[in-house]
Design a protein around this motif. Structure first.
Motif: not given
Length: 79
Positions: A68-79
């Motif tokens: 499982e990949r850890q959560d990445d707080r910088f991986d945001l959806p496009p605006p």
């Protein structure tokens, strides 16, 4: 097809006309001096071969097991 044959022959002739003798310095020039702590001056082939630090080995980490990949707080959806 008839035009291809002379073109191929010309390219083959150009590829075959490369130098076959070892490299030497230009007229009036000298080979580089030996490094201060070296026992002898390096040869032309040694000077043209890059050290391993300039061409490091490629590292390809292969995913060996499913994780499982850890959560990445910088991986945001496009605006």
């Amino acid at each position: 097809m008839i035009r291809l044959l002379p073109t191929a022959a010309l390219l083959l002739a150009l590829a075959a006309c490369g130098g076959r003798e070892p490299l030497r310095p230009a007229a009036g020039e000298q080979m580089p001096l030996a490094p201060q702590q070296a026992a002898r001056a390096p040869t032309t082939d040694e000077l043209l071969t890059p050290p391993p630090t300039l061409r490091p080995d490629r590292v390809d980490e292969v995913l060996r097991r499913s994780e499982e990949r850890q959560d990445d707080r910088f991986d945001l959806p496009p605006p």
